[in-house]
Design an enzyme around this catalytic site. Structure first.
Site, PDB file in Angstrom:
ATOM      1  N   SER A  42       0.823  -1.215   0.000  1.00 44.85           N
ATOM      2  CA  SER A  42       0.000   0.000   0.000  1.00 44.85           C
ATOM      3  C   SER A  42       0.857   1.265   0.000  1.00 44.85           C
ATOM      4  CB  SER A  42      -0.902   0.037   1.229  1.00 44.85           C
ATOM      5  OG  SER A  42      -1.669  -1.127   1.320  1.00 44.85           O
ATOM      6  N   LEU A  49      -1.580  11.819   2.366  1.00 42.77           N
ATOM      7  CA  LEU A  49      -2.173  12.928   3.115  1.00 42.77           C
ATOM      8  C   LEU A  49      -2.118  12.616   4.611  1.00 42.77           C
ATOM      9  CD1 LEU A  49      -3.763  12.633   0.243  1.00 42.77           C
ATOM     10  CD2 LEU A  49      -5.133  14.481   1.177  1.00 42.77           C
ATOM     11  N   VAL A 171       8.474 -14.270   3.184  1.00 43.15           N
ATOM     12  CA  VAL A 171       8.447 -15.144   4.355  1.00 43.15           C
ATOM     13  C   VAL A 171       7.337 -16.164   4.135  1.00 43.15           C
ATOM     14  CG1 VAL A 171       8.064 -15.303   6.837  1.00 43.15           C
ATOM     15  CG2 VAL A 171       9.362 -13.386   5.890  1.00 43.15           C
ATOM     16  N   HIS A 222      -9.893   1.157  -2.663  1.00 40.59           N
ATOM     17  CA  HIS A 222     -10.290   2.556  -2.488  1.00 40.59           C
ATOM     18  C   HIS A 222      -9.782   3.302  -3.705  1.00 40.59           C
ATOM     19  CE1 HIS A 222      -9.695   6.663  -1.119  1.00 40.59           C
ATOM     20  NE2 HIS A 222      -8.412   6.477  -0.915  1.00 40.59           N
ATOM     21  N   TYR A 256     -11.175  13.468  -0.876  1.00 44.81           N
ATOM     22  CA  TYR A 256     -10.018  14.271  -0.477  1.00 44.81           C
ATOM     23  C   TYR A 256      -9.187  14.617  -1.706  1.00 44.81           C
ATOM     24  CZ  TYR A 256      -7.340   9.849  -0.603  1.00 44.81           C
ATOM     25  OH  TYR A 256      -6.766   8.670  -0.985  1.00 44.81           O
ATOM     26  N   VAL A 353      -2.241   0.057   9.602  1.00 43.59           N
ATOM     27  CA  VAL A 353      -1.679   1.344   9.993  1.00 43.59           C
ATOM     28  C   VAL A 353      -1.618   2.266   8.776  1.00 43.59           C
ATOM     29  CG1 VAL A 353       0.309   2.500  11.022  1.00 43.59           C
ATOM     30  CG2 VAL A 353      -0.223   0.135  11.667  1.00 43.59           C
ATOM     31  N   TYR A 533     -11.699  -3.600  45.907  1.00 46.92           N
ATOM     32  CA  TYR A 533     -11.488  -2.789  44.708  1.00 46.92           C
ATOM     33  C   TYR A 533      -9.991  -2.630  44.526  1.00 46.92           C
ATOM     34  CZ  TYR A 533     -11.421   1.239  41.577  1.00 46.92           C
ATOM     35  OH  TYR A 533     -11.190   2.083  40.511  1.00 46.92           O
ATOM     36  N   ASP A 546      -9.251  -1.396  36.350  1.00 47.02           N
ATOM     37  CA  ASP A 546      -9.630  -1.467  37.760  1.00 47.02           C
ATOM     38  C   ASP A 546     -10.615  -2.611  37.920  1.00 47.02           C
ATOM     39  OD1 ASP A 546     -11.745  -0.135  36.492  1.00 47.02           O
ATOM     40  OD2 ASP A 546     -12.123   1.196  38.197  1.00 47.02           O
ATOM     41  N   TYR A 645     -25.645 -12.137  41.234  1.00 47.07           N
ATOM     42  CA  TYR A 645     -25.203 -12.998  40.138  1.00 47.07           C
ATOM     43  C   TYR A 645     -25.898 -14.343  40.228  1.00 47.07           C
ATOM     44  CZ  TYR A 645     -21.281  -9.726  39.844  1.00 47.07           C
ATOM     45  OH  TYR A 645     -20.521  -8.608  39.711  1.00 47.07           O
TER      46      TYR A 645
HETATM   47  P1  FAD Z   1       2.499  -2.021   3.021  1.00 49.82           P
HETATM   48  O1  FAD Z   1       3.010  -0.785   2.458  1.00 49.82           O
HETATM   49  O2  FAD Z   1       1.505  -2.774   2.213  1.00 49.82           O
HETATM   50  O3  FAD Z   1       3.732  -2.924   3.332  1.00 49.82           O
HETATM   51  C1  FAD Z   1       3.609  -4.276   3.652  1.00 49.82           C
HETATM   52  C2  FAD Z   1       4.726  -5.008   2.975  1.00 49.82           C
HETATM   53  O4  FAD Z   1       4.750  -6.347   3.399  1.00 49.82           O
HETATM   54  C3  FAD Z   1       4.595  -5.033   1.488  1.00 49.82           C
HETATM   55  O5  FAD Z   1       5.713  -4.379   0.952  1.00 49.82           O
HETATM   56  C4  FAD Z   1       4.568  -6.507   1.129  1.00 49.82           C
HETATM   57  O6  FAD Z   1       5.271  -6.789  -0.041  1.00 49.82           O
HETATM   58  C5  FAD Z   1       5.217  -7.121   2.326  1.00 49.82           C
HETATM   59  N1  FAD Z   1       4.824  -8.491   2.577  1.00 49.82           N
HETATM   60  C6  FAD Z   1       3.565  -8.973   2.747  1.00 49.82           C
HETATM   61  N2  FAD Z   1       3.611 -10.294   2.996  1.00 49.82           N
HETATM   62  C7  FAD Z   1       4.912 -10.637   3.006  1.00 49.82           C
HETATM   63  C8  FAD Z   1       5.591 -11.863   3.221  1.00 49.82           C
HETATM   64  N3  FAD Z   1       4.937 -12.988   3.510  1.00 49.82           N
HETATM   65  N4  FAD Z   1       6.933 -11.875   3.150  1.00 49.82           N
HETATM   66  C9  FAD Z   1       7.614 -10.736   2.875  1.00 49.82           C
HETATM   67  N5  FAD Z   1       7.027  -9.565   2.659  1.00 49.82           N
HETATM   68  C10 FAD Z   1       5.684  -9.508   2.736  1.00 49.82           C
HETATM   69  N6  FAD Z   1      -2.675   6.538   4.282  1.00 49.82           N
HETATM   70  C11 FAD Z   1      -2.506   7.784   4.754  1.00 49.82           C
HETATM   71  O7  FAD Z   1      -2.063   7.956   5.880  1.00 49.82           O
HETATM   72  N7  FAD Z   1      -2.826   8.878   4.013  1.00 49.82           N
HETATM   73  C12 FAD Z   1      -3.313   8.740   2.757  1.00 49.82           C
HETATM   74  O8  FAD Z   1      -3.589   9.728   2.089  1.00 49.82           O
HETATM   75  C13 FAD Z   1      -3.517   7.454   2.237  1.00 49.82           C
HETATM   76  N8  FAD Z   1      -4.065   7.290   1.013  1.00 49.82           N
HETATM   77  C14 FAD Z   1      -4.159   6.048   0.491  1.00 49.82           C
HETATM   78  C15 FAD Z   1      -4.626   5.904  -0.801  1.00 49.82           C
HETATM   79  C16 FAD Z   1      -4.680   4.672  -1.387  1.00 49.82           C
HETATM   80  C17 FAD Z   1      -5.174   4.564  -2.785  1.00 49.82           C
HETATM   81  C18 FAD Z   1      -4.273   3.533  -0.653  1.00 49.82           C
HETATM   82  C19 FAD Z   1      -4.277   2.183  -1.259  1.00 49.82           C
HETATM   83  C20 FAD Z   1      -3.854   3.668   0.649  1.00 49.82           C
HETATM   84  C21 FAD Z   1      -3.793   4.915   1.239  1.00 49.82           C
HETATM   85  N9  FAD Z   1      -3.355   5.087   2.547  1.00 49.82           N
HETATM   86  C22 FAD Z   1      -3.164   6.355   3.046  1.00 49.82           C
HETATM   87  C23 FAD Z   1      -3.103   3.940   3.425  1.00 49.82           C
HETATM   88  C24 FAD Z   1      -1.633   3.595   3.475  1.00 49.82           C
HETATM   89  O9  FAD Z   1      -1.129   3.526   2.209  1.00 49.82           O
HETATM   90  C25 FAD Z   1      -1.419   2.267   4.174  1.00 49.82           C
HETATM   91  O10 FAD Z   1      -2.191   2.192   5.324  1.00 49.82           O
HETATM   92  C26 FAD Z   1       0.035   2.084   4.546  1.00 49.82           C
HETATM   93  O11 FAD Z   1       0.863   2.330   3.453  1.00 49.82           O
HETATM   94  C27 FAD Z   1       0.283   0.689   5.056  1.00 49.82           C
HETATM   95  O12 FAD Z   1       1.638   0.516   5.291  1.00 49.82           O
HETATM   96  P2  FAD Z   1       2.226  -0.900   5.667  1.00 49.82           P
HETATM   97  O13 FAD Z   1       3.690  -0.743   5.829  1.00 49.82           O
HETATM   98  O14 FAD Z   1       1.470  -1.441   6.792  1.00 49.82           O
HETATM   99  O15 FAD Z   1       1.838  -1.829   4.450  1.00 49.82           O
HETATM  100  N1  THG Z   2     -18.753  -4.156  39.679  1.00 45.31           N
HETATM  101  C1  THG Z   2     -17.911  -5.195  39.775  1.00 45.31           C
HETATM  102  N2  THG Z   2     -16.715  -5.197  39.173  1.00 45.31           N
HETATM  103  C2  THG Z   2     -16.329  -4.131  38.429  1.00 45.31           C
HETATM  104  C3  THG Z   2     -17.164  -3.013  38.310  1.00 45.31           C
HETATM  105  C4  THG Z   2     -18.407  -3.043  38.945  1.00 45.31           C
HETATM  106  N3  THG Z   2     -15.156  -4.152  37.783  1.00 45.31           N
HETATM  107  C5  THG Z   2     -14.858  -3.182  36.786  1.00 45.31           C
HETATM  108  C6  THG Z   2     -15.351  -1.830  37.183  1.00 45.31           C
HETATM  109  N4  THG Z   2     -16.752  -1.928  37.578  1.00 45.31           N
HETATM  110  C7  THG Z   2     -14.528  -1.375  38.351  1.00 45.31           C
HETATM  111  N5  THG Z   2     -14.876  -0.066  38.791  1.00 45.31           N
HETATM  112  C8  THG Z   2     -15.335   0.194  40.055  1.00 45.31           C
HETATM  113  C9  THG Z   2     -15.191   1.481  40.529  1.00 45.31           C
HETATM  114  C10 THG Z   2     -15.543   1.772  41.832  1.00 45.31           C
HETATM  115  C11 THG Z   2     -16.077   0.798  42.655  1.00 45.31           C
HETATM  116  C12 THG Z   2     -16.292  -0.471  42.154  1.00 45.31           C
HETATM  117  C13 THG Z   2     -15.899  -0.782  40.845  1.00 45.31           C
HETATM  118  C14 THG Z   2     -16.382   1.071  44.064  1.00 45.31           C
HETATM  119  N6  THG Z   2     -15.488   1.816  44.727  1.00 45.31           N
HETATM  120  C15 THG Z   2     -15.548   2.052  46.156  1.00 45.31           C
HETATM  121  C16 THG Z   2     -15.215   3.504  46.428  1.00 45.31           C
HETATM  122  O1  THG Z   2     -14.321   4.020  45.792  1.00 45.31           O
HETATM  123  O2  THG Z   2     -15.857   4.065  47.283  1.00 45.31           O
HETATM  124  C17 THG Z   2     -14.514   1.167  46.808  1.00 45.31           C
HETATM  125  C18 THG Z   2     -14.534   1.264  48.258  1.00 45.31           C
HETATM  126  C19 THG Z   2     -13.540   0.361  48.875  1.00 45.31           C
HETATM  127  O3  THG Z   2     -12.438   0.154  48.311  1.00 45.31           O
HETATM  128  O4  THG Z   2     -13.837  -0.125  49.957  1.00 45.31           O
HETATM  129  O5  THG Z   2     -17.341   0.595  44.598  1.00 45.31           O
HETATM  130  O6  THG Z   2     -19.226  -2.121  38.856  1.00 45.31           O
HETATM  131  N7  THG Z   2     -18.284  -6.265  40.469  1.00 45.31           N
END
Ligand code: FAD
Ligand code: THG
Length: 812
Positions: A42, A49, A171, A222, A256, A353, A533, A546, A645
Site C-alpha cells: 500500500s 495525506l 516469508v 479505495h 479528499y 496502519v 477494589y 480497575d 449474580y
Molecule cells: P504495506 O506498504 O503494504 O507494506 C507491507 C509489505 O509487506 C509489502 O511491501 C509486502 O510486499 C510485504 N509483505 C507482505 N507479505 C509478506 C511476506 N509474507 N513476506 C515478505 N514480505 C511480505 N494513508 C494515509 O495515511 N494517508 C493517505 O492519504 C492514504 N491514502 C491512500 C490511498 C490509497 C489509494 C491507498 C491504497 C492507501 C492509502 N493510505 C493512506 C493507506 C496507506 O497507504 C497504508 O495504510 C500504509 O501504506 C500501510 O503501510 P504498511 O507498511 O502497513 O503496508
Molecule cells: N462491579 C464489579 N466489578 C467491576 C465493576 C463493577 N469491575 C470493573 C469496574 N466496575 C470497576 N470499577 C469500580 C469502581 C468503583 C467501585 C467499584 C468498581 C467502588 N469503589 C468504592 C469507592 O471508591 O468508594 C470502593 C470502596 C472500597 O475500596 O472499599 O465501589 O461495577 N463487580
C-alpha cells in the site's frame, strides 16, 4: 542482542527498523517479497495525506509524531514531508458543527488549528468555490508525506546502524519452539529470530492465520485518481515541491484532494465497500509488480467526479488521466492492530496502519518490544481488544465495510452499529424489550440505555418542580430525559440494572490468591467473602484496569473486569497452578440499588442482609427465593444494594422475582445513561475513558486502592514516579442545560489546559458533571471554560465526589 525479523518493508516495517535500531537493537532484518522500496504494498502508491486530528488522543499522538519525524528525515530525492497544511471544508450545517467539534479535539490533543470562513478558505485554497461551503477547519502542521522517501530514509538510517534489508524475500512460514518464535522460513533458507514483527500490511491477516492469530482487518479497495493538467495550477508548484495548497477534505462527499504539481489527485470513499478476496488476489497478482493496485472501476467514480467538480470548478475543464483502485486495510473500529501473540511469544503485529500514524505506531511498538510498555496508551489498538464475536469473519467483514462507508461521516459518540445487532443478550432481554428499552451496544451486548416504560416518571419530575435539562439537538441524540428520571428514582427509591455485560472471570487453584496478590495493587488476600477494589498496573505503573476481586472460597475468586485485554494480561502472567475462566457468558448479573433495595431483597433471602449481617464490600453465596445466587454488596451507582449474580438459566426468573417483589416499593428498570450519571456523581472512574495506562493511580485519584506494603506488578515504577502534573478532577457546569459528551477542551485562564473524559447530567444536584484531566495546581472552586462544538460553557472545579462523600447512602 535479540535478533529481530520484520516482515514488510512498507512504511510500518521501515519505521519500526529505525525505531528499534535507534534504541540499540541493531540486529534487525527487514524482509519484503517485493523490491525496495516500491515493494508493491500500500505504501508504494499512498498519496500520503496526513491529517493529524482524530477523535482518539492516541491516534492523534501517533500522527503528530509521524509529522515531527518525517519533517526531520533526509532523502536525496527531496522532502519526506511537505507541511502544506490541512483544510477540511463543510457544505452542510451538520458538518460545520462537527468541524467545531473537531477543532475541540485538536485543542484537547494539542494540535494547532483554526475554523475559517468560506472567504478565508478560498484564500488558502483558491480552487475551492467558496459559494459551496459554510466554512473550514485549517491545521497548519498537517501535510503530505512522501511515503516511499520516508520509508527509504528510515530504512537507510536503520541500515547504517546495522540493520539488513532483504528484498525479493517472501516469508513463507514461522518457526517456533512451541512457546516462542525462533525464526522465519524463506525460499532462500531460515532466518533466525527472537522477535518477528508482522508488518505485512493487508497481507497480514492472511499471514497471521498460520500462527493461529485472527487479525480482524479487511483489505479494501479505495479509488484514487489523478486529473490531467489544470490551468489554474500551472506554474504554481515546482516539480520538486509538488504541492503548495493545503491538503483538502470534502467529507460531505467522501472526497479528499492534493496537488501533483499541476494536476490534482482525488481520493474517494464515496463508492460501495470493495473488500478484496485475498485467496484470489494472491493467485491473480502473484506475478504483479503492484499487487495492491487493482484496475480502476470508472463507473464507481462518476458521482465522485461530479461532486468534486462542484467544489472545485476548475475540474470542469479536466478529466481523470490515471487512476486505480488501491488496497489497504480496514478494521471494525478504524484502529490499528498492535501487540504480541499471547501463545507464541516474540511474534508481534503492527497492522492496519495508515501512513499518517506509521511513525507513532512504530515507536510505540519498539518501546513495547524493548521496554515492555509503550509510552502512549495503546488500548484502542490492542490486538486483544476484540471480543470473541468480533473475531468472526462475518463480523469483521461487515463492520469493517461499515467503517469504510462511515469513514468520513459525522459520527455521534453514541451512534452504535446497526448491523449484526442482537448477538449477545442477557437473560433479561425479553423483559427489556417489553419495557421499551432503547438499546446501546457494547462488546456485542445489547445494553438498555433507558426504558420507555419510565416515561411517566419524567412528567412526575417536572410536576415536582425538578428540571429536566434542555439539551441541544446533538446532545439529545441517543439520549432521553427519561434517563434523568431513572437516575433520580434510583437515589430516592430503588432500581434494577442489567449488569450482565460486566466482564467477569473465575480465578481458581492453589496459586490463585498469590497470583492476584501479585497482579493487583490492593490487598486481596483477605478472608472468604471479602470483596476488594483494586488496580491492574503495567510495569511502568500505568493503570491497565480497575477490578473488583471477590474471594468466594479459599482458592476461588471472582474478578469483575473491564475488557478482553484484562483476560489477556492475566493470562500472560498466570502460573500453571491457576485457572482463569471467563464466566461472563454463562452467568448474569442484576444490580438492585437504591434506599429501598434492602426492603425489596431481604424478604426473599434466608440469610441476614442487614448492614451488620452483610456489610459493604462483602460477597455471599445464598438463595433468593429458590434461586441460587452470589450477592456482592458493591454499587457502582453509589447506593445501598447488591450485584446479584446467578447462572444464565435462572436469569429470567431472577428478573421476575425482583420485579414482582419490588413492585410494592416502586422498583423500576433503569438504563446505562442513568447508571453513568450516577457513577460520575459518586466519583467512580470508568477505565478506558477517564483513565488509561497513560495514568498512574495518584493522578487518577486512586491511591487509596494501592498498598505499598506488598509486592505487585508496577510497584517499583510507582515508587520512582514523580508527582503527577495532570490530575483527574470533577467539574460542575454552571448552566443546568449545558451538555458535554467527552473529549472537549478545558480552558484555564484562557489557555487550553486539559480535556473532558466523561460527563453526565446529575439528577441529584441538577447540573451536568464531568471528569477532566487538569493541571495538578488546579483547586476546588477554580473556574474553567469548556468548548463544546464552538460554544463556551463555564464550570467550576468541584470537590470529589460530588454526591455522598461521607458514604452515608451506601453504608447503612
Ligand atoms: P504495506 O506498504 O503494504 O507494506 C507491507 C509489505 O509487506 C509489502 O511491501 C509486502 O510486499 C510485504 N509483505 C507482505 N507479505 C509478506 C511476506 N509474507 N513476506 C515478505 N514480505 C511480505 N494513508 C494515509 O495515511 N494517508 C493517505 O492519504 C492514504 N491514502 C491512500 C490511498 C490509497 C489509494 C491507498 C491504497 C492507501 C492509502 N493510505 C493512506 C493507506 C496507506 O497507504 C497504508 O495504510 C500504509 O501504506 C500501510 O503501510 P504498511 O507498511 O502497513 O503496508
Ligand atoms: N462491579 C464489579 N466489578 C467491576 C465493576 C463493577 N469491575 C470493573 C469496574 N466496575 C470497576 N470499577 C469500580 C469502581 C468503583 C467501585 C467499584 C468498581 C467502588 N469503589 C468504592 C469507592 O471508591 O468508594 C470502593 C470502596 C472500597 O475500596 O472499599 O465501589 O461495577 N463487580
Amino acid at each position: 542482542m535479540p535478533k529481530v525479523v520484520v516482515i514488510g518493508a512498507g512504511i510500518v516495517g521501515t519505521s519500526l527498523a529505525d525505531e528499534l535500531t535507534a534504541r540499540g537493537w541493531t540486529d534487525v532484518t527487514v524482509v519484503d517479497r517485493g523490491p525496495l522500496f516500491a515493494t508493491g504494498g500500500s505504501t508504494s502508491h499512498a498519496p500520503g495525506l496526513v491529517f493529524q486530528t482524530n477523535p482518539s488522543k492516541t491516534m492523534t499522538a501517533f500522527a503528530r509524531y509521524t509529522v515531527e519525524k518525517f519533517n526531520s528525515l533526509q532523502h536525496p530525492g527531496g522532502w519526506a514531508f511537505n507541511p502544506v497544511g490541512g483544510l477540511e471544508v463543510a457544505t452542510t450545517a451538520e458538518r460545520w458543527a462537527d468541524l467545531h467539534r473537531k477543532a475541540g479535539w485538536a485543542q484537547s490533543w494539542g494540535i494547532e488549528g483554526r475554523l475559517l470562513t468560506p472567504a478565508e478558505c478560498a484564500v488558502l485554497h483558491p480552487l475551492i468555490d467558496r459559494e459551496q461551503i459554510l466554512g473550514g477547519f485549517h491545521t497548519q502542521a498537517d501535510g503530505l508525506a512522501k511515503a516511499l522517501r520516508a520509508a527509504e530514509a528510515q530504512a537507510r538510517r536503520a541500515e547504517a546502524r546495522g540493520a539488513t534489508l532483504l528484498p525479493h524475500t517472501e516469508v513463507l512460514g514461522i518457526l517456533d519452539n512451541g512457546e516462542r518464535v525462533t525464526g522465519v522460513r524463506t525460499a532462500a533458507g531460515v532466518l533466525d529470530a527472537d522477535v518477528v514483527v508482522c508488518a505485512a500490511g493487508f497481507w497480514g491477516a492472511q499471514f497471521a492465520k498460520q500462527v493461529g492469530l485472527v487479525l480482524p482487518l479487511v483489505p479494501m479497495a479505495h479509488q484514487y485518481a489523478r486529473t490531467g493538467q489544470i490551468a489554474e495550477l500551472v506554474g504554481r508548484n515546482t516539480e520538486l515541491a509538488e504541492a503548495g495548497l493545503p491538503i483538502l477534505r470534502h467529507q460531505d462527499q467522501d472526497l479528499y484532494f492534493r496537488e501533483h504539481v499541476d494536476r490534482l489527485g482525488i481520493g474517494s470513499y464515496a463508492h460501495k465497500p470493495m473488500p478484496v478476496d485475498m485467496s484470489t488476489l494472491l493467485a491473480d497478482t502473484a506475478a504483479e509488480a503492484m499487487p495492491s493496485m487493482l484496475p480502476f472501476t470508472e463507473e464507481d467514480f462518476a458521482p465522485a467526479w461530479e461532486a468534486a467538480a462542484k467544489l472545485i470548478p476548475a475540474l470542469d475543464d479536466s478529466k481523470v488521466e490515471e487512476a486505480f483502485n488501491g488496497i489497504f486495510s480496514f478494521t471494525p473500529d478504524g484502529f490499528s492492530i498492535m501487540g504480541e501473540h499471547r501463545e507464541l511469544r516474540g511474534f508481534w503485529v503492527a497492522e492496519a496502519v495508515w501512513v499518517t500514524h506509521s511513525a507513532g505506531v512504530a515507536r510505540a511498538t519498539a518501546e513495547w518490544i524493548i521496554d515492555g510498555t509503550p509510552s502512549v496508551d495503546t488500548h484502542e489498538c490492542d490486538l486483544y481488544r476484540f471480543e470473541d464475536v468480533a473475531r468472526s469473519p462475518k463480523f469483521f467483514l461487515q463492520t469493517s465495510s461499515q467503517a469504510f462507508v462511515e469513514v468520513y461521516d459525522v459520527i455521534h459518540p453514541h451512534q452504535y452499529r446497526t448491523a449484526l445487532r442482537g448477538l449477545r443478550t442477557s437473560p433479561f432481554h425479553a423483559r427489556h424489550t417489553e419495557l421499551g428499552a432503547f438499546f446501546f451496544e457494547g462488546g456485542g451486548w445489547e445494553r438498555p440505555a433507558w426504558f420507555e416504560s419510565n416515561a411517566a416518571l419524567t412528567d412526575r419530575l417536572v410536576d415536582d418542580g425538578l428540571a429536566v435539562p434542555a439539551r441541544d439537538d446533538w446532545a439529545s441524540r441517543f439520549w432521553s430525559p427519561i434517563s434523568v428520571a431513572e437516575a433520580r428514582w434510583t437515589r430516592e427509591h430503588v432500581a434494577m440494572y442489567d449488569m450482565t455485560p460486566l466482564t467477569r472471570y473465575e480465578v481458581s487453584g492453589p496459586g490463585a490468591a498469590a497470583f492476584l496478590q501479585r497482579m493487583t495493587t490492593n490487598n486481596v488476600d483477605k478472608r472468604v467473602g471479602s470483596v476488594t477494589y483494586t488496580l491492574l498496573l503495567d510495569d511502568a505503573g500505568g493503570i491497565r484496569s480497575d477490578l473488583t476481586v471477590a474471594r468466594l472460597a479459599p482458592d476461588t475468586f471472582q474478578v469483575g473486569a473491564n475488557s478482553p485485554m484484562d483476560f489477556d494480561w492475566l493470562s500472560r502472567h498466570k502460573p500453571a497452578d491457576v485457572t482463569l475462566r471467563d464466566i461472563t457468558g454463562g452467568t448474569c448479573c442484576l444490580g438492585v440499588w437504591g434506599p429501598a433495595a434492602r426492603d425489596v431483597v431481604a424478604p426473599l433471602c434466608p440469610d441476614d442482609l442487614s448492614h451488620k449481617g452483610f456489610p459493604y464490600f462483602r460477597a455471599l453465596h445464598t438463595y433468593l427465593d429458590a434461586i441460587p445466587v452470589t450477592m456482592m454488596r458493591v454499587s457502582y451507582v453509589g447506593e445501598l444494594g447488591w450485584e446479584i449474580y446467578t447462572s444464565a438459566e435462572y436469569g429470567s426468573a431472577l428478573w421476575d422475582l425482583i420485579a414482582d417483589a419490588g413492585a410494592a416499593h416502586g422498583i423500576i428498570p433503569a438504563g446505562r445513561i442513568a447508571f453513568n450519571s450516577l457513577r460520575i456523581e459518586k466519583g467512580y472512574r470508568s477505565w478506558g475513558t477517564d483513565m488509561t495506562a497513560e495514568h498512574r493511580p495518584a493522578a487518577a485519584g486512586l491511591d487509596f486502592a494501592v498498598r505499598l506494603d506488598k509486592d505487585f506488578v508496577g510497584k517499583s515504577a510507582l515508587e520512582a514516579a514523580p508527582e503527577p502534573q495532570m490530575v483527574l478532577r470533577s467539574i460542575v457546569f454552571d448552566d443546568p442545560d449545558a451538555a458535554v459528551l467527552g473529549k472537549e477542551p478545558v480552558f484555564l485562564d484562557g489557555e487550553c489546559a486539559g480535556y473532558v473524559t466523561s460527563a453526565g447530567y446529575s439528577a441529584t444536584i441538577g447540573a451536568t458533571i464531568a471528569y477532566a484531566w487538569l493541571p495538578a495546581r488546579v483547586n476546588v472552586g477554580d473556574a474553567v471554560r469548556v468548548d463544546y462544538r464552538g460554544a463556551t460553557l463555564t464550570a467550576v472545579v468541584h470537590a470529589e465526589p460530588v454526591v455522598d462523600p461521607e458514604m452515608t447512602r451506601i453504608r447503612r
